[in-house]
Design a protein around this motif. Sequence first.
Motif, PDB file in Angstrom:
ATOM      1  N   HIS A  16      96.960  66.971  32.726  1.00 12.08           N
ATOM      2  CA  HIS A  16      97.485  68.051  33.566  1.00 12.08           C
ATOM      3  C   HIS A  16      96.841  68.035  34.947  1.00 12.08           C
ATOM      4  O   HIS A  16      97.488  68.324  35.954  1.00 12.08           O
ATOM      5  CB  HIS A  16      97.225  69.405  32.892  1.00 12.08           C
ATOM      6  N   TYR A  31      98.680  46.372  25.723  1.00 15.52           N
ATOM      7  CA  TYR A  31      97.688  47.386  26.099  1.00 15.52           C
ATOM      8  C   TYR A  31      97.827  48.554  25.128  1.00 15.52           C
ATOM      9  O   TYR A  31      98.943  49.031  24.881  1.00 15.52           O
ATOM     10  CB  TYR A  31      97.946  47.828  27.552  1.00 15.52           C
ATOM     11  N   SER A  39      93.950  61.010  26.577  1.00 16.80           N
ATOM     12  CA  SER A  39      92.648  61.663  26.692  1.00 16.80           C
ATOM     13  C   SER A  39      92.367  62.688  25.595  1.00 16.80           C
ATOM     14  O   SER A  39      91.255  63.191  25.510  1.00 16.80           O
ATOM     15  CB  SER A  39      92.556  62.358  28.051  1.00 16.80           C
ATOM     16  N   LEU A  40      93.357  63.010  24.751  1.00 12.81           N
ATOM     17  CA  LEU A  40      93.140  64.097  23.793  1.00 12.81           C
ATOM     18  C   LEU A  40      93.283  63.709  22.322  1.00 12.81           C
ATOM     19  O   LEU A  40      92.685  64.338  21.463  1.00 12.81           O
ATOM     20  CB  LEU A  40      94.135  65.241  24.075  1.00 12.81           C
ATOM     21  N   GLN A  77     104.725  64.728  22.904  1.00 12.50           N
ATOM     22  CA  GLN A  77     104.742  63.275  22.669  1.00 12.50           C
ATOM     23  C   GLN A  77     105.894  62.863  21.741  1.00 12.50           C
ATOM     24  O   GLN A  77     106.501  61.799  21.939  1.00 12.50           O
ATOM     25  CB  GLN A  77     103.394  62.842  22.082  1.00 12.50           C
TER      26      GLN A  77
HETATM   27  C1  UDX Z   1      98.079  65.488  27.656  1.00 14.56           C
HETATM   28  C2  UDX Z   1      99.030  65.473  26.458  1.00 14.56           C
HETATM   29  O1  UDX Z   1      98.429  64.853  25.349  1.00 14.56           O
HETATM   30  C3  UDX Z   1     100.329  64.817  26.831  1.00 14.56           C
HETATM   31  O2  UDX Z   1     101.181  64.802  25.710  1.00 14.56           O
HETATM   32  C4  UDX Z   1     100.969  65.581  27.953  1.00 14.56           C
HETATM   33  O3  UDX Z   1     102.190  64.959  28.323  1.00 14.56           O
HETATM   34  C5  UDX Z   1     100.004  65.642  29.126  1.00 14.56           C
HETATM   35  O4  UDX Z   1      98.751  66.175  28.706  1.00 14.56           O
HETATM   36  P1  UDX Z   1      97.078  62.909  27.653  1.00 14.56           P
HETATM   37  O5  UDX Z   1      97.056  62.872  26.193  1.00 14.56           O
HETATM   38  O6  UDX Z   1      95.813  62.661  28.299  1.00 14.56           O
HETATM   39  O7  UDX Z   1      97.764  64.238  28.222  1.00 14.56           O
HETATM   40  O8  UDX Z   1      98.154  61.776  28.054  1.00 14.56           O
HETATM   41  P2  UDX Z   1      98.872  61.351  29.393  1.00 14.56           P
HETATM   42  O9  UDX Z   1      99.828  62.373  29.859  1.00 14.56           O
HETATM   43  O10 UDX Z   1      99.432  60.029  29.111  1.00 14.56           O
HETATM   44  O11 UDX Z   1      97.730  61.252  30.484  1.00 14.56           O
HETATM   45  C6  UDX Z   1      96.653  60.374  30.366  1.00 14.56           C
HETATM   46  C7  UDX Z   1      96.214  59.952  31.745  1.00 14.56           C
HETATM   47  O12 UDX Z   1      94.943  59.339  31.602  1.00 14.56           O
HETATM   48  C8  UDX Z   1      97.156  58.941  32.381  1.00 14.56           C
HETATM   49  O13 UDX Z   1      97.378  59.261  33.732  1.00 14.56           O
HETATM   50  C9  UDX Z   1      96.397  57.624  32.262  1.00 14.56           C
HETATM   51  O14 UDX Z   1      96.599  56.737  33.348  1.00 14.56           O
HETATM   52  C10 UDX Z   1      94.954  58.068  32.226  1.00 14.56           C
HETATM   53  N1  UDX Z   1      94.152  57.119  31.435  1.00 14.56           N
HETATM   54  C11 UDX Z   1      94.375  56.976  30.101  1.00 14.56           C
HETATM   55  C12 UDX Z   1      93.207  56.376  32.085  1.00 14.56           C
HETATM   56  O15 UDX Z   1      93.029  56.494  33.304  1.00 14.56           O
HETATM   57  N2  UDX Z   1      92.481  55.503  31.336  1.00 14.56           N
HETATM   58  C13 UDX Z   1      92.649  55.328  30.010  1.00 14.56           C
HETATM   59  O16 UDX Z   1      91.930  54.515  29.415  1.00 14.56           O
HETATM   60  C14 UDX Z   1      93.638  56.097  29.365  1.00 14.56           C
END
Ligand code: UDX
Length: 464
Positions: free
Chosen positions: A28, A279, A284-285, A386
Amino acid sequence: MDTNTNNTITTTTKRRRLVLLPTPFQGHLSPMLQLASILHSKGFPITILHTRFNAPNPTNYPNFIFIPISDTKEEMHSLSDMGNAVRFIHYININLLGPIRECLEWLMSKDEGVACLITDAHWFGTQSVADCLKLPWIVHRTSSISSFRAFAFPQLLRDMGCFRRSSDDEEMKSEALVPGLEPFKVKDLPKIQCSDPESAFNLLELMVQGTKRAQALIWNTCKYLEEHDLKAISQDFPNPHFLIGPFHKYFPASSSSLLPQDQTSLSWLDKHQPKSVLYVSFGSLVRIEETQFLEIAWGLANSKQPFLWVVRPGSIKGSEWLELLPDGFLDGMAKGLGHIVKWAAQQDVLAHPAIGGFWTHNGWNSTLESICEGVPMICSPFFGDQHPIARYVSDVWKIGVKLEHGLERGEIESAIRRLMVDKEGLEFRNRITNITEKVSLCLKKGGSSYSSLEDLVNYILSFP
Ligand code: UDX
């Protein structure tokens, strides 16, 4: 700014300040900071109000003013795991409105003034603060419009049994389409599990009503991907909608990462053939069980395809990091094939020529980043948006394979082969390449996101 988008303006007109308030989680925070950068490039001074929990790094954004809200960092931390999401959102909307109001009043008392408040949809409580201060309130929804459709009708979700007690582990496996919400199947609907399902229902109602009442909605998506979904929600959400994404393509790889990014991945990828590496990252969660971790490891090793795997420390329940991996995993069964890191520079990784596929949880940021780099996906959704996003990737855009039965080594191996080796993989790649081009056109002059951004700027400038 990406020179291709050619959408920066320099202005001599003095613009009023925009105050942005992100939800403090990576998925977010990143799009909100990207949005701030986009609006700053349009001449608006920017203030980011943020919690001290998961605070962004101000040194990456020297042009913005960052103001921490006085919150209880420790309490927020203890509420921040996914099991407590409902309590976390209640907490921020009850306990932090006072300090937010004080900050806004102080900013509005300055000569420059404040044009509007832009918050994540989770901050629905700020509407009353903005109303009291006669400040326009815009909501930035960080996920896709299509997945929002799956959340937008709380009563329907209640009728389908989506609000559940934490102890209720009966799965919703039905393949039946949800009437009115096609192409979603019952199993794609969000399952909101907590100790008090009724309070979760009320919370979703409040969020949806907040979204409905916002002065306008800003989406990190584009018309090419979701015009049909925009039409589908417009009757129930008649607010002005600004689809100005994908945000991350306006700028070089973002600097909003809350975790240090591993530097070895790119040089490791340099040693590989084009489109040969899978990959693997679940954002992150997501947290997985030990058995799931082992199924992933065996599925990867058995597929015999090179892989770059992000294993976030703490993401395997009961484990620190890799201690559960079978002895000599990387030297033995996955010899020469794998590289495991704690956190990658994901946008750079996806843009690397060696990457041929992305096994993802389908967070919206990851999905958009994959689409923008033309990388087809294996979809393993875990919770929330998701599942609906994964359905679109596999069944609507047809740019990936969805693991339909959780994490099981046989299905994993076969999905990897379908994506990376078989003719079907080439079909996914051709389809996504076409989508990547169309999405990038949206950002160029005359494109829908380009025009929508112009409209958003004019809309903000029209506030009294
Ligand atoms: C959360 C929710 O889980 C997701 O479903 C919702 O759409 C947004 O909030 P998250 O799980 O972290 O987010 O997933 P995502 O939306 O894909 O964001 C992850 C971010 O972390 C991406 O921008 C990605 O580039 C970054 N990231 C991920 C990294 O920089 N390095 C990594 O190793 C993994």
